[in-house]
Write a protein that holds these residues in place. Structure first.
Motif, mmCIF file in Angstrom:
data_model
loop_
_atom_site.group_PDB
_atom_site.id
_atom_site.type_symbol
_atom_site.label_atom_id
_atom_site.label_comp_id
_atom_site.label_asym_id
_atom_site.label_seq_id
_atom_site.Cartn_x
_atom_site.Cartn_y
_atom_site.Cartn_z
ATOM 1 N N GLY A 1 -85.275 34.996 -24.451
ATOM 2 C CA GLY A 1 -84.278 34.937 -25.499
ATOM 3 C C GLY A 1 -82.859 35.045 -24.992
ATOM 4 N N PRO A 2 -81.903 35.185 -25.910
ATOM 5 C CA PRO A 2 -80.489 35.314 -25.550
ATOM 6 C C PRO A 2 -80.197 36.671 -24.924
ATOM 7 N N THR A 3 -79.031 36.801 -24.357
ATOM 8 C CA THR A 3 -78.684 38.036 -23.642
ATOM 9 C C THR A 3 -78.649 39.240 -24.571
ATOM 10 N N GLU B 1 -80.784 28.861 -26.627
ATOM 11 C CA GLU B 1 -80.046 27.595 -26.587
ATOM 12 C C GLU B 1 -78.785 27.682 -27.448
ATOM 13 N N ILE B 2 -78.928 28.278 -28.619
ATOM 14 C CA ILE B 2 -77.778 28.416 -29.512
ATOM 15 C C ILE B 2 -76.725 29.306 -28.861
ATOM 16 N N GLU B 3 -77.175 30.376 -28.203
ATOM 17 C CA GLU B 3 -76.232 31.271 -27.532
ATOM 18 C C GLU B 3 -75.421 30.508 -26.486
ATOM 19 N N THR B 4 -76.104 29.718 -25.688
ATOM 20 C CA THR B 4 -75.419 28.955 -24.647
ATOM 21 C C THR B 4 -74.362 28.024 -25.247
ATOM 22 N N THR C 1 -76.536 41.881 -33.384
ATOM 23 C CA THR C 1 -76.286 41.109 -32.174
ATOM 24 C C THR C 1 -74.964 41.448 -31.522
ATOM 25 N N PHE C 2 -74.394 42.586 -31.919
ATOM 26 C CA PHE C 2 -73.134 43.022 -31.352
ATOM 27 C C PHE C 2 -72.058 41.950 -31.471
ATOM 28 N N GLY C 3 -71.989 41.361 -32.645
ATOM 29 C CA GLY C 3 -70.924 40.430 -32.923
ATOM 30 C C GLY C 3 -71.280 38.975 -32.776
ATOM 31 N N GLN C 4 -72.481 38.668 -32.318
ATOM 32 C CA GLN C 4 -72.822 37.270 -32.074
ATOM 33 C C GLN C 4 -73.658 36.706 -33.217
ATOM 34 N N SER C 5 -73.194 36.889 -34.443
ATOM 35 C CA SER C 5 -73.985 36.522 -35.615
ATOM 36 C C SER C 5 -74.237 35.032 -35.714
#
Length: 628
Positions: A278-280, A66-69, A583-587
């Motif tokens: 989970g997120p991508t 959800e946070i990723e979206t 997270t490859f930059g998605q901290s």
């Protein structure tokens, strides 16, 4: 009659001995039955524990998804706003130039100051410093900025960016950067940054795509890569790495995760199910690394189970042998008592126990073979996991290398821009002290800045030439400059090992870098190019999404410099930076989830930075969120 009593005594003793043997055999058989029950209960408990961990992890990663979206939507919105802001700034500059050309000095001063304020958030050190200088001076300084200083600063920032590209790029790109800097054509540097850099990267892009295809990627990546190769244009290569490749990876990761969710062992199925919720980035981590770890767990479990069951089967064989011997003893006792029917029954039981013993012996052998195979499979999975971790570590080092090189370039650009501003300030002050008017003072400041820029331009040319030569030597030697322990993290001194505490006056640096990191500008320009310094690094999936890793690291660095490396502000920022490597930059996605989960998320990632609790988080979430 003499021996009749002895025969009866023998028969009685035989019967007693047989009864004792039967009792011992039954005890052994009971022990085997108990062991089987314990083993079954252990397997059931393990399955229940894994199921509970999986269910808890699913709840946690759904929050991350959800946070990723939300973060993706926010990023897209900010990107659109940034484009609008850039265009608005350009419009202000145009209006200021038009007013100055029309000799409308009042309007030029107003529009010029508005444009200068907008450029205080520039990624270029020279542009930002020139804007600050103009705003701190008179209207004549603003006029000078509109007329000459802004363009001079922009041109120098372009040179600084081109130099940075030369320091992180492959030989051909570095050589093209050097050529642009040495060209007498005033448009050469701008042309390099807008198109020449990409054209110079065509060959390395092509090689990188071929290497990606050679790594046996999924269907979507294969289609996208072949499409780029078929089109064989600069635009196609750029689109592949900027858009098609990341999108295709996400698609293939979902397919691979679903496949493993249906075909893997217990741990692999459970972790795959969690990753799908989970997120991508979590699916990327699962496919890239975690699946090999869970496969090892599955094989280790199979080895353990086979070994335990083999031991139980061996014990069962011994118990059945005891039953066989007890039955034979009972048969002998019955024969001694002339109980023919009973002896026949015991003989049958002895044969049955002998057959069972043979079956258990065969089962023990099968379990031993299964244990050997599972152990070999576990060893192979461990080796694969180790190689995958090395690849992930290489990708992280490449991202950190880009950030550290951006740190180098930022420090150098800032130093030169401060020097230019200092010279301009001194010239203006000297002119005013000599009784000159504001216009003359502004002209003197501009001249001083031009002299400083000319000096820096010569330095940049020399540095670019050295960088191009270094890139050529490293390519010939097949050396990856990112593959160093220095790049296991983002460092205050960049790639340098010097210990000078340049951050003692960090208040200004912190404000500047936290508002709009100069290093982030360099990072955006050169991050992807760093993978082409050593082509195999380009196949490390996920690297091309790591640009924000360095930007986050720079922000964290200067937060620590400003507030102290033991401060709460630094730890909070550092947690996000550490996680961005995972997270490859998605901290931010995990950082927000960390707060939502009470600030106790994923200690393995940040354990070296801050003492963050981990008890509340499921094992699956922690494993799926860690690359080392």
């Amino acid at each position: 009659m003499k021996y009749a009593g002895k025969a009866v005594d023998y028969a009685n003793r035989s019967t007693a001995s047989a009864a004792a043997a039967v009792l011992a055999a039954n005890t052994a058989t009971k022990a085997v039955s108990d062991a089987l029950l314990v083993e079954q209960n252990a397997r059931k408990a393990e399955a229940e524990t894994l199921e509970q961990d999986k269910l808890q992890a699913i709840e946690e990663v759904r929050l991350l998804a959800e946070i990723e979206t939300k973060e993706v939507a926010a990023y897209q919105n900010k990107a659109a706003q940034a484009q609008q802001t850039d265009q608005a700034t350009k419009d202000l500059i145009t209006k200021a130039e038009q007013a100055l050309a029309a000799n409308d000095m009042a309007a030029a001063a107003v529009q010029g100051r508005k444009a200068a304020v907008a450029l205080l958030n520039s990624r270029g050190a020279w542009t930002r410093q020139a804007a600050q200088f103009a705003l701190s001076g008179s209207d004549d300084d603003v006029y000078a900025w509109i007329d000459l200083d802004r363009a001079l600063a922009q041109g120098q920032d372009d040179r600084e960016t081109t130099l940075h590209v030369a320091t992180v790029a492959a030989p051909k790109i570095a050589a093209a950067a050097q050529g642009a800097l040495e060209s007498p054509d005033s448009k050469a540097v701008g042309d390099f940054l807008t198109g020449g850099m990409k054209r110079a990267s065509d060959e390395d892009n092509r090689v990188a795509i071929i290497r990606i295809l050679g790594s046996n990627p999924g269907r979507a990546v294969t289609i996208a890569a072949n499409k780029a190769l078929d089109l064989n244009t600069t635009e196609a290569f750029s689109r592949f790495f900027d858009h098609d490749y990341p999108e295709a990876i996400r698609e293939d990761d979902a397919v691979r995760t679903l496949t493993l969710m249906n075909t893997g062992g217990a741990f692999t199925r459970a972790y795959a199910e969690v990753a799908m919720e989970g997120p991508t980035w979590m699916r990327r981590n699962f496919v890239n690394l975690v699946q090999y770890r869970t496969a090892q767990l599955d094989h280790d479990t199979a080895t353990h189970v086979a070994a335990i069951r083999g031991a139980i089967a061996a014990a069962a064989k011994i118990a059945e042998k005891a039953q066989e011997n007890a039955a034979l003893a009972s048969k002998a006792g019955a024969e001694a008592r002339s109980a023919a029917a009973e002896a026949k029954e015991w003989a049958a039981k002895a044969l049955d126990s002998a057959a069972k013993a043979d079956d258990y012996a065969a089962e023990a052998r099968r379990n031993a073979d299964a244990a050997d195979k599972s152990a070999a499979d576990a060893k192979a999975s461990a080796s694969t996991a180790s190689a995958a971790a090395a690849t992930a570590r290489g990708a992280a080092r490449t991202a950190n290398y880009s950030a550290n090189k951006a740190m180098d370039s930022a420090r150098s650009a800032l130093k030169s821009s401060y020097s230019a501003q200092s010279s301009a300030s001194s010239a203006r002050a000297s002119a005013i002290a000599a009784g000159k008017d504001a216009a003359t003072a502004a002209a003197a400041a501009t001249q001083a800045r031009q002299i400083a820029a000319a000096k820096r331009e010569a330095e940049v040319k020399a540095a670019a030439k050295a960088a191009a030569e270094k890139a050529r030597r490293e390519r010939e030697a097949k050396t990856d400059p990112a593959d160093s322990g220095t790049n296991d993290q983002i460092n205050p001194n960049g790639t340098g090992a010097d210990a000078d505490e340049w951050w003692n006056d960090a208040g200004f640096y912190a404000d500047a870098f936290n508002a709009i990191s100069v290093g982030a500008g360099f990072l955006a320009a050169g991050c992807a190019l760093a993978s082409f310094v050593f082509p195999p690094a380009a196949a490390a999936a996920g690297f091309f999404a790591a640009v924000s890793t360095g930007a986050s690291g720079l922000g964290t660095l200067f937060t620590g410099i400003e507030h102290g490396f033991t401060s709460g502000e630094f730890f909070e920022s550092a947690i996000g930076t550490g996680l961005s490597l995972v997270t490859f930059g998605q901290s931010k996605w995990i950082g927000a989830a960390d707060k939502a989960l009470g600030g106790k998320l994923i200690k393995p990632v940040v354990g070296k930075i801050a003492d963050v609790g981990e008890d509340v988080v499921s094992g699956a979430t922690k494993v799926l969120s860690s690359i080392f």
